[in-house]
Scaffold this motif. Structure first.
Motif, PDB file in Angstrom:
ATOM      1  N   GLY A  16      44.796  40.597  41.051  1.00  0.00           N
ATOM      2  CA  GLY A  16      44.933  41.692  40.484  1.00  0.00           C
ATOM      3  C   GLY A  16      45.927  43.049  40.371  1.00  0.00           C
ATOM      4  N   ASN A  17      46.048  44.336  40.131  1.00  0.00           N
ATOM      5  CA  ASN A  17      46.870  44.818  40.619  1.00  0.00           C
ATOM      6  C   ASN A  17      46.294  46.681  40.652  1.00  0.00           C
ATOM      7  N   LEU A  18      46.772  47.046  41.991  1.00  0.00           N
ATOM      8  CA  LEU A  18      46.347  48.601  41.634  1.00  0.00           C
ATOM      9  C   LEU A  18      47.592  49.385  41.994  1.00  0.00           C
ATOM     10  N   ARG A  19      47.378  50.700  41.460  1.00  0.00           N
ATOM     11  CA  ARG A  19      48.436  51.818  41.664  1.00  0.00           C
ATOM     12  C   ARG A  19      48.119  52.754  43.136  1.00  0.00           C
ATOM     13  N   LEU A  20      48.781  53.185  44.151  1.00  0.00           N
ATOM     14  CA  LEU A  20      48.443  53.916  44.670  1.00  0.00           C
ATOM     15  C   LEU A  20      49.318  54.984  44.656  1.00  0.00           C
ATOM     16  N   ASP A  62      56.953  41.893  55.538  1.00  0.00           N
ATOM     17  CA  ASP A  62      57.049  40.758  55.357  1.00  0.00           C
ATOM     18  C   ASP A  62      55.741  40.629  54.532  1.00  0.00           C
ATOM     19  N   SER A  63      54.542  41.144  54.909  1.00  0.00           N
ATOM     20  CA  SER A  63      53.498  40.509  54.084  1.00  0.00           C
ATOM     21  C   SER A  63      53.356  40.894  52.539  1.00  0.00           C
ATOM     22  N   VAL A  64      54.182  42.226  52.445  1.00  0.00           N
ATOM     23  CA  VAL A  64      54.509  42.423  51.243  1.00  0.00           C
ATOM     24  C   VAL A  64      55.247  42.631  50.315  1.00  0.00           C
ATOM     25  N   LYS A  65      56.019  41.945  50.782  1.00  0.00           N
ATOM     26  CA  LYS A  65      57.513  41.826  49.481  1.00  0.00           C
ATOM     27  C   LYS A  65      57.148  40.837  49.241  1.00  0.00           C
ATOM     28  N   GLY A  66      57.983  41.298  47.625  1.00  0.00           N
ATOM     29  CA  GLY A  66      57.979  40.779  46.512  1.00  0.00           C
ATOM     30  C   GLY A  66      56.804  40.885  45.863  1.00  0.00           C
ATOM     31  N   ARG A  67      55.646  41.388  46.871  1.00  0.00           N
ATOM     32  CA  ARG A  67      54.686  41.974  45.570  1.00  0.00           C
ATOM     33  C   ARG A  67      54.518  43.775  45.590  1.00  0.00           C
ATOM     34  N   PHE A  68      54.350  44.160  46.727  1.00  0.00           N
ATOM     35  CA  PHE A  68      54.465  45.779  46.506  1.00  0.00           C
ATOM     36  C   PHE A  68      56.111  46.448  46.110  1.00  0.00           C
ATOM     37  N   ILE A  69      55.950  47.798  45.430  1.00  0.00           N
ATOM     38  CA  ILE A  69      57.079  48.175  45.343  1.00  0.00           C
ATOM     39  C   ILE A  69      56.459  50.150  45.453  1.00  0.00           C
ATOM     40  N   ALA A  70      57.133  50.688  46.398  1.00  0.00           N
ATOM     41  CA  ALA A  70      57.507  51.601  46.108  1.00  0.00           C
ATOM     42  C   ALA A  70      58.157  53.008  45.286  1.00  0.00           C
ATOM     43  N   PHE A  71      57.833  53.627  44.757  1.00  0.00           N
ATOM     44  CA  PHE A  71      58.699  54.375  44.041  1.00  0.00           C
ATOM     45  C   PHE A  71      58.524  55.928  43.995  1.00  0.00           C
ATOM     46  N   ARG A  72      58.973  56.755  43.433  1.00  0.00           N
ATOM     47  CA  ARG A  72      58.830  57.982  44.053  1.00  0.00           C
ATOM     48  C   ARG A  72      59.295  58.572  42.458  1.00  0.00           C
ATOM     49  N   THR A  78      55.490  63.387  43.911  1.00  0.00           N
ATOM     50  CA  THR A  78      54.454  62.652  43.758  1.00  0.00           C
ATOM     51  C   THR A  78      54.622  60.394  44.619  1.00  0.00           C
ATOM     52  N   ALA A  79      54.597  60.190  44.716  1.00  0.00           N
ATOM     53  CA  ALA A  79      54.884  58.379  45.950  1.00  0.00           C
ATOM     54  C   ALA A  79      53.782  57.684  45.060  1.00  0.00           C
ATOM     55  N   TYR A  80      54.571  57.072  44.480  1.00  0.00           N
ATOM     56  CA  TYR A  80      53.369  55.879  44.308  1.00  0.00           C
ATOM     57  C   TYR A  80      53.783  54.465  44.660  1.00  0.00           C
ATOM     58  N   LEU A  81      52.933  53.638  45.076  1.00  0.00           N
ATOM     59  CA  LEU A  81      52.716  52.381  45.542  1.00  0.00           C
ATOM     60  C   LEU A  81      52.421  51.475  44.584  1.00  0.00           C
ATOM     61  N   GLN A  82      52.869  50.160  44.390  1.00  0.00           N
ATOM     62  CA  GLN A  82      52.302  49.663  43.024  1.00  0.00           C
ATOM     63  C   GLN A  82      51.718  48.463  43.643  1.00  0.00           C
ATOM     64  N   MET A  83      50.751  47.624  44.062  1.00  0.00           N
ATOM     65  CA  MET A  83      50.342  46.195  44.274  1.00  0.00           C
ATOM     66  C   MET A  83      50.098  45.168  43.547  1.00  0.00           C
ATOM     67  N   SER A  84      50.361  44.331  43.309  1.00  0.00           N
ATOM     68  CA  SER A  84      50.143  43.195  42.932  1.00  0.00           C
ATOM     69  C   SER A  84      49.920  41.768  43.687  1.00  0.00           C
ATOM     70  N   SER A  85      49.790  41.136  42.447  1.00  0.00           N
ATOM     71  CA  SER A  85      49.466  39.887  43.125  1.00  0.00           C
ATOM     72  C   SER A  85      48.592  39.779  44.387  1.00  0.00           C
ATOM     73  N   LEU A  86      47.583  41.088  44.666  1.00  0.00           N
ATOM     74  CA  LEU A  86      46.565  41.905  45.813  1.00  0.00           C
ATOM     75  C   LEU A  86      45.986  40.032  46.586  1.00  0.00           C
ATOM     76  N   LEU A  87      46.019  39.519  47.763  1.00  0.00           N
ATOM     77  CA  LEU A  87      45.776  38.856  48.310  1.00  0.00           C
ATOM     78  C   LEU A  87      44.217  39.602  48.688  1.00  0.00           C
ATOM     79  N   PRO A  88      43.143  38.587  49.262  1.00  0.00           N
ATOM     80  CA  PRO A  88      42.289  39.098  50.441  1.00  0.00           C
ATOM     81  C   PRO A  88      42.796  40.410  51.398  1.00  0.00           C
ATOM     82  N   GLU A  89      44.023  39.308  51.937  1.00  0.00           N
ATOM     83  CA  GLU A  89      43.981  39.807  53.241  1.00  0.00           C
ATOM     84  C   GLU A  89      45.218  41.227  52.588  1.00  0.00           C
ATOM     85  N   ASP A  90      45.170  41.606  51.675  1.00  0.00           N
ATOM     86  CA  ASP A  90      45.233  43.288  51.239  1.00  0.00           C
ATOM     87  C   ASP A  90      44.294  44.199  51.628  1.00  0.00           C
TER      88      ASP A  90
END
Length: 125
Positions: A16-20, A62-72, A78-90
């Protein structure tokens, strides 16, 4: 003294995906690089993403590269962290942090002395 107020987070299934979000009040937002740090039980604090004050330089672990995007959005402070393809270890507590300068060198917590209240992210089915 400025403040960092976080929103977002919660429970999401694997894949799944989440945005902080992280809003700064009380100072000039673009003067501060923003770091996103994750704290998980039994693990060291990890800088998952850092973004410069201008928003044109980002660093990712390295653990989030390609899955998380930081933008502002500096117009919205406001800053955002878009998290995609989330894993249990996230799973963990995520903190928005601020540097005293707009530049990013290392994405390590000693460079980001100002912290938001944190938000919990749980990745589980």
């Amino acid at each position: 003294q400025f403040q960092l107020v976080q929103s977002g987070g919660g429970l999401v299934p694997p894949g799944g995906n989440l945005r902080l979000s992280c809003e700064m009040t009380g100072d000039t937002f673009e003067h501060h690089a923003i770091g996103w740090f994750r704290q998980s039980p039994g693990k060291d604090s990890e800088g998952v993403a850092c973004i410069s004050g201008s928003g044109d330089v980002m660093k990712y672990s390295d653990s989030v590269k390609g899955r998380f995007i930081a933008f502002r959005d500096n117009g919205k402070n406001t800053a955002y962290l878009q998290m995609s393809s989330l894993l249990p270890e996230d799973t963990g507590d995520y903190f928005c942090t601020s540097s005293s300068t707009p530049f990013i060198a290392e994405c390590i917590d000693s460079a980001y002395p100002y912290w938001g209240q944190g938000t919990q992210v749980t990745v589980s089915s």
